[in-house]
Design a protein around this motif. Structure first.
Motif, PDB file in Angstrom:
ATOM      1  N   GLU A   1      14.909  16.199 -19.321  1.00  0.00           N
ATOM      2  CA  GLU A   1      13.951  16.675 -18.334  1.00  0.00           C
ATOM      3  C   GLU A   1      14.574  17.841 -17.596  1.00  0.00           C
ATOM      4  N   VAL A   2      13.826  18.941 -17.512  1.00  0.00           N
ATOM      5  CA  VAL A   2      14.335  20.170 -16.903  1.00  0.00           C
ATOM      6  C   VAL A   2      13.778  20.308 -15.491  1.00  0.00           C
ATOM      7  N   VAL A   3      14.663  20.613 -14.544  1.00  0.00           N
ATOM      8  CA  VAL A   3      14.291  20.860 -13.151  1.00  0.00           C
ATOM      9  C   VAL A   3      14.448  22.353 -12.885  1.00  0.00           C
ATOM     10  N   ALA A   4      13.352  23.033 -12.604  1.00  0.00           N
ATOM     11  CA  ALA A   4      13.418  24.448 -12.236  1.00  0.00           C
ATOM     12  C   ALA A   4      13.931  24.563 -10.807  1.00  0.00           C
ATOM     13  N   THR A   5      14.507  25.698 -10.479  1.00  0.00           N
ATOM     14  CA  THR A   5      15.049  25.829  -9.129  1.00  0.00           C
ATOM     15  C   THR A   5      13.914  25.874  -8.099  1.00  0.00           C
ATOM     16  N   PRO A   6      14.057  25.118  -7.029  1.00  0.00           N
ATOM     17  CA  PRO A   6      13.022  25.152  -5.981  1.00  0.00           C
ATOM     18  C   PRO A   6      13.255  26.266  -4.967  1.00  0.00           C
ATOM     19  N   ILE A   7      14.478  26.824  -4.987  1.00  0.00           N
ATOM     20  CA  ILE A   7      14.829  27.838  -3.984  1.00  0.00           C
ATOM     21  C   ILE A   7      15.578  28.982  -4.665  1.00  0.00           C
ATOM     22  N   GLN A   8      15.271  30.175  -4.311  1.00  0.00           N
ATOM     23  CA  GLN A   8      15.970  31.351  -4.832  1.00  0.00           C
ATOM     24  C   GLN A   8      17.261  31.560  -4.044  1.00  0.00           C
ATOM     25  N   GLY A   9      18.372  31.876  -4.747  1.00  0.00           N
ATOM     26  CA  GLY A   9      19.610  32.091  -4.023  1.00  0.00           C
ATOM     27  C   GLY A   9      20.816  32.168  -4.920  1.00  0.00           C
ATOM     28  N   THR A  10      21.982  32.022  -4.321  1.00  0.00           N
ATOM     29  CA  THR A  10      23.236  31.995  -5.074  1.00  0.00           C
ATOM     30  C   THR A  10      23.690  30.542  -5.192  1.00  0.00           C
ATOM     31  N   LEU A  11      24.430  30.239  -6.266  1.00  0.00           N
ATOM     32  CA  LEU A  11      24.778  28.863  -6.587  1.00  0.00           C
ATOM     33  C   LEU A  11      26.260  28.583  -6.384  1.00  0.00           C
ATOM     34  N   ALA A  12      26.545  27.324  -6.089  1.00  0.00           N
ATOM     35  CA  ALA A  12      27.927  26.867  -5.944  1.00  0.00           C
ATOM     36  C   ALA A  12      27.975  25.388  -6.339  1.00  0.00           C
TER      37      ALA A  12
ATOM     38  N   ILE B   1      19.739  17.479  -5.063  1.00  0.00           N
ATOM     39  CA  ILE B   1      20.380  16.252  -5.550  1.00  0.00           C
ATOM     40  C   ILE B   1      19.427  15.433  -6.414  1.00  0.00           C
ATOM     41  N   VAL B   2      19.904  15.021  -7.599  1.00  0.00           N
ATOM     42  CA  VAL B   2      19.191  14.022  -8.404  1.00  0.00           C
ATOM     43  C   VAL B   2      19.673  12.665  -7.901  1.00  0.00           C
ATOM     44  N   THR B   3      18.840  11.979  -7.132  1.00  0.00           N
ATOM     45  CA  THR B   3      19.290  10.755  -6.469  1.00  0.00           C
ATOM     46  C   THR B   3      19.347   9.548  -7.398  1.00  0.00           C
ATOM     47  N   ASN B   4      18.624   9.589  -8.519  1.00  0.00           N
ATOM     48  CA  ASN B   4      18.715   8.491  -9.492  1.00  0.00           C
ATOM     49  C   ASN B   4      19.466   8.938 -10.739  1.00  0.00           C
ATOM     50  N   ALA B   5      20.552   9.678 -10.514  1.00  0.00           N
ATOM     51  CA  ALA B   5      21.340  10.226 -11.626  1.00  0.00           C
ATOM     52  C   ALA B   5      21.856   9.145 -12.557  1.00  0.00           C
ATOM     53  N   SER B   6      22.075   7.933 -12.033  1.00  0.00           N
ATOM     54  CA  SER B   6      22.612   6.850 -12.865  1.00  0.00           C
ATOM     55  C   SER B   6      21.624   6.401 -13.935  1.00  0.00           C
ATOM     56  N   ASP B   7      20.361   6.815 -13.808  1.00  0.00           N
ATOM     57  CA  ASP B   7      19.358   6.465 -14.816  1.00  0.00           C
ATOM     58  C   ASP B   7      19.438   7.368 -16.044  1.00  0.00           C
ATOM     59  N   TYR B   8      20.293   8.389 -15.982  1.00  0.00           N
ATOM     60  CA  TYR B   8      20.355   9.376 -17.056  1.00  0.00           C
ATOM     61  C   TYR B   8      21.734   9.388 -17.707  1.00  0.00           C
ATOM     62  N   LEU B   9      21.766   9.812 -18.972  1.00  0.00           N
ATOM     63  CA  LEU B   9      23.039   9.908 -19.678  1.00  0.00           C
ATOM     64  C   LEU B   9      23.929  10.970 -19.058  1.00  0.00           C
ATOM     65  N   ASP B  10      23.309  12.078 -18.646  1.00  0.00           N
ATOM     66  CA  ASP B  10      24.098  13.189 -18.133  1.00  0.00           C
ATOM     67  C   ASP B  10      23.219  14.069 -17.257  1.00  0.00           C
ATOM     68  N   ILE B  11      23.822  14.702 -16.262  1.00  0.00           N
ATOM     69  CA  ILE B  11      23.149  15.672 -15.408  1.00  0.00           C
ATOM     70  C   ILE B  11      23.878  16.998 -15.586  1.00  0.00           C
ATOM     71  N   LEU B  12      23.173  18.000 -16.095  1.00  0.00           N
ATOM     72  CA  LEU B  12      23.786  19.299 -16.396  1.00  0.00           C
ATOM     73  C   LEU B  12      23.271  20.336 -15.409  1.00  0.00           C
ATOM     74  N   GLU B  13      24.191  20.988 -14.679  1.00  0.00           N
ATOM     75  CA  GLU B  13      23.808  22.036 -13.750  1.00  0.00           C
ATOM     76  C   GLU B  13      23.992  23.391 -14.432  1.00  0.00           C
ATOM     77  N   THR B  14      23.091  24.330 -14.126  1.00  0.00           N
ATOM     78  CA  THR B  14      23.233  25.666 -14.686  1.00  0.00           C
ATOM     79  C   THR B  14      24.554  26.285 -14.232  1.00  0.00           C
ATOM     80  N   GLN B  15      25.088  27.164 -15.055  1.00  0.00           N
ATOM     81  CA  GLN B  15      26.351  27.819 -14.700  1.00  0.00           C
ATOM     82  C   GLN B  15      26.146  29.259 -14.239  1.00  0.00           C
ATOM     83  N   LYS B  16      24.888  29.578 -13.929  1.00  0.00           N
ATOM     84  CA  LYS B  16      24.593  30.890 -13.380  1.00  0.00           C
ATOM     85  C   LYS B  16      25.141  31.007 -11.961  1.00  0.00           C
ATOM     86  N   LYS B  17      25.343  32.233 -11.528  1.00  0.00           N
ATOM     87  CA  LYS B  17      25.833  32.471 -10.164  1.00  0.00           C
ATOM     88  C   LYS B  17      24.674  32.692  -9.195  1.00  0.00           C
ATOM     89  N   THR B  18      23.602  33.303  -9.669  1.00  0.00           N
ATOM     90  CA  THR B  18      22.400  33.495  -8.851  1.00  0.00           C
ATOM     91  C   THR B  18      21.201  32.983  -9.650  1.00  0.00           C
TER      92      THR B  18
END
Length: 633
Positions: A485-496, A604-621
């Motif tokens: 399941e893909v989550v699009a960004t809800p906010i425009q900005g820089t990532l950390a 935050i994915v608050t039910n992350a334990s329900d999934y095999l893995d949570i992958l965050e994008t590696q983009k900077k912005t």
């Protein structure tokens, strides 16, 4: 050549070739390479490759994210790259329950077809006896029963092989361990016979006074004799332990003699530990469950029916149903009737109905093809193919089958249904409820079957969604199933990274897994189609749940709850349905900062334990609409 050979060749080529690979391991979803030079890997090509979810770099590893079929891809990559495959298998994602399911399904998956076939043979044999085509004392019955029963009787041998492959133990050693568990002289009754040979026929061995199986001694240490044929749990635990012994032995024993000395020490250490510790633990658990079930039925037959019907398939998985079966056999033998197993009767039908419902909704053609034989097997009372191969890996359908079994168990027990024989299984088990010409119990059993089937089918058909996405590999035309399941960004900005948050709870992952956004635009939009689960009155935080069940927390700024809603404007209400890209909240970045607050925003994915893995994008912005998080199911 494996199913994913072409994909493996492309992966090896684009990580820089076999000469650029130092080592390779895998977890639940990822191939984890250690490369000589990561600069030689072609990130963009790999990310856009059919069959690859994304590429990540972390902890000195070059990680190619595949999905839940990563073990098969891993095996083909080993072959293509000519790697040994001795690296330890790990599990970086998922909770303990998910890892347990991964182990169980991984051990049973290789022989599901044979398991289903054996169940069908047993069912056909029972049908022919029921139709009086031959007796259960005939040679025909004996031969067919042997064909159908062999895989169940010698289950430890087969699991010895598949579990060894799963835990990276020498498969031949795994077979020997399984065979040892089936060896006649280590079974409980054989030990009792040995005791009687010394103490005299009919002598009460000390174990009987304690209510334990027969025992003997090993190097002077008492050990409990139990029947391990048809068992599941002991062999898997022993193999897991043996794999660690093998790993240690390979580090100590010189390579020139490892061929025979490593298996020697593995067998000499793992099996005695299995017989002395693992087997007795299972026996103790069985005894405790047996006592518990007796007490529960005395307290409330209705509650007993619900609990037994709900948990019966779980007990079958761990082999703990043998804590109940002996009680029923004893009562039927001594009293001619029993209610001990009545509550479990509907469980197999609920399980079968769930598989039928899944058949109409599954997208994975390989898994769908397993449904018909599993349904046939389940009708005859053999549900292992359905459990291990179909419902348990998907989790929710398995729970639905438990609910159906519980409802049927409740109905049977509140109507006082009694079984008078231990003969038939599945649909032929209805004759067990006929006593002294009274068929009312059989009629009640048909009603219970209807209850179990309707509940299991309806819950699965209407409340389970197959999220499998089929991706076609351009080179091999083979279909690769990726649950995500893909989550699009809800906010425009820089990532950390989330770990850099100035809030300790977010940084330590106490609330879940995710990423940190430093907003450059004060708008929050819906990252998926779903529902507003929570909207704080202060509007600084919003909780969403997607249509597929992913729960997401968007917390705008740190300590911004103290602003009491100032500089925030909400455009939705709690419990409102939202569409991807819809404006949810607007906030004034400059005003919030002037008020002395940090605007860094954890996602935050608050039910992350329900999934095999949570992958965050590696983009900077990141801009609105771009992929931020991918959750692998």
């Amino acid at each position: 050549m494996g199913k994913y050979h072409d994909l493996a060749e492309k992966i090896v080529e684009n990580v820089g070739g076999r000469e650029n690979i130092n080592s390779l391991t895998h977890c639940i979803t990822r191939l984890r390479f250690k490369l000589k030079d990561e600069a030689n890997a072609k990130d963009d090509i790999l990310k856009n490759m059919d069959g690859v979810v994304t590429v990540m770099k972390s902890g000195g590893q070059y990680q190619v994210v595949i999905g839940n079929h990563v073990p098969d891809v891993y095996a083909d990559v080993l072959e293509v790259a000519h790697l040994s495959g001795d690296a330890e298998e790990t599990a970086s994602g998922g909770n303990l329950f998910n890892r347990l399911i991964d182990i169980l399904s991984g051990c049973f998956q290789p022989f599901l077809g044979a398991l289903a076939a054996a169940g069908m043979v047993k069912g056909v044999n029972a049908l022919f006896v029921f139709l009086k085509l031959y007796e259960n004392t005939s040679g025909t019955y004996t031969m067919l029963n042997g064909i159908g029963d062999a895989i169940f009787y010698f289950m430890p041998v087969i699991l010895g092989y598949t579990a060894a492959k799963k835990f990276r133990l020498n498969p031949m050693v795994g077979i020997v361990i399984g065979a040892a568990l089936c060896y006649p002289s280590v079974q409980g009754p054989a030990l009792q016979g040995a005791y009687e040979a010394v103490a005299g026929a009919g002598a009460a061995a000390p174990h009987s006074l304690l209510g334990l199986p027969a025992y003997d001694t090993f190097l002077g240490i008492p050990w409990v004799g139990a029947s391990y044929t048809s068992s599941v749990v002991p062999i898997i635990f022993i193999i897991a332990f043996a794999a660690q012994i093998q790993k240690l032995a390979k580090k100590i024993i010189p390579a020139v003699v490892q061929t025979f000395l490593v298996p020697f020490f593995v067998l000499l250490i793992a099996l005695p530990i299995g017989f002395l510790i693992i087997g007795p633990i299972i026996s103790i658990l069985t005894d405790l469950l047996s006592s518990g079930f007796q007490s529960l039925m005395s307290f409330s037959p209705a509650l007993y029916g619900v609990i037994l019907g709900f948990f019966w398939q779980v007990l079958v998985i761990f082999g703990l149903h043998w804590s109940v079966v002996p009680l029923a056999i004893m009562q039927v033998t001594q009293e001619g009737a029993s209610q001990v197993l009545v509550g479990s009767f509907g469980a197999s039908f609920a399980q079968t109905a769930v598989v039928l419902a899944m058949y109409f909704k599954l997208k994975d053609k390989k898994l769908k093809a397993l449904c018909p034989p599993a349904i046939i097997s389940g009708i005859f009372g053999v549900t292992e193919p359905a459990i291990y191969g179909i419902t348990l890996p998907k989790k929710k359908p398995f729970i639905f089958s438990m609910i159906g079994g519980a409802a049927a168990g409740l109905y049977l027990m509140i109507n006082g249904v009694t079984t008078y024989t231990m003969g038939g299984l599945g649909i032929f088990g209805v004759v067990n409820f006929i006593g002294d010409g009274d068929a009312s119990g059989m009629i009640q059993s048909f009603i219970a079957i209807g209850i179990a089937v309707v509940i299991g089918f309806v819950l699965t058909f209407f409340f389970w969604k197959d999220d499998t996405v089929e991706e076609i590999d351009a080179l091999s035309d083979s279909k690769i199933s990726v649950n995500k399941e893909v989550v699009a960004t809800p906010i425009q900005g820089t990532l950390a990274p989330l770990s850099t948050s100035k809030d300790a709870a977010f940084a330590q992952g106490a609330l879940g897994k995710g990423i940190l956004i430093h907003p450059t635009k004060g708008e929050v939009v819906a990252p998926f189609d779903g529902t507003v689960m929570t909207l704080f009155p202060t509007k600084h935080a919003i909780g969403l749940v997607s249509d597929n069940g992913l729960e997401l927390l968007i917390h705008i700024g740190l300590d911004t709850v103290q602003l009491d809603g100032s500089h925030f404007e909400a455009f939705v209400q709690q419990n409102e349905r939202v569409k991807k890209g819809q404006l949810l909240v607007r906030f004034d970045i400059e005003a919030i900062q002037k008020a002395g607050f940090n605007v860094e925003t954890p996602i935050i994915v608050t039910n992350a334990s329900d999934y095999l893995d949570i992958l965050e994008t590696q983009k900077k912005t990141i801009a609105n609409g771009e992929e931020l998080i991918t959750a692998l199911v």
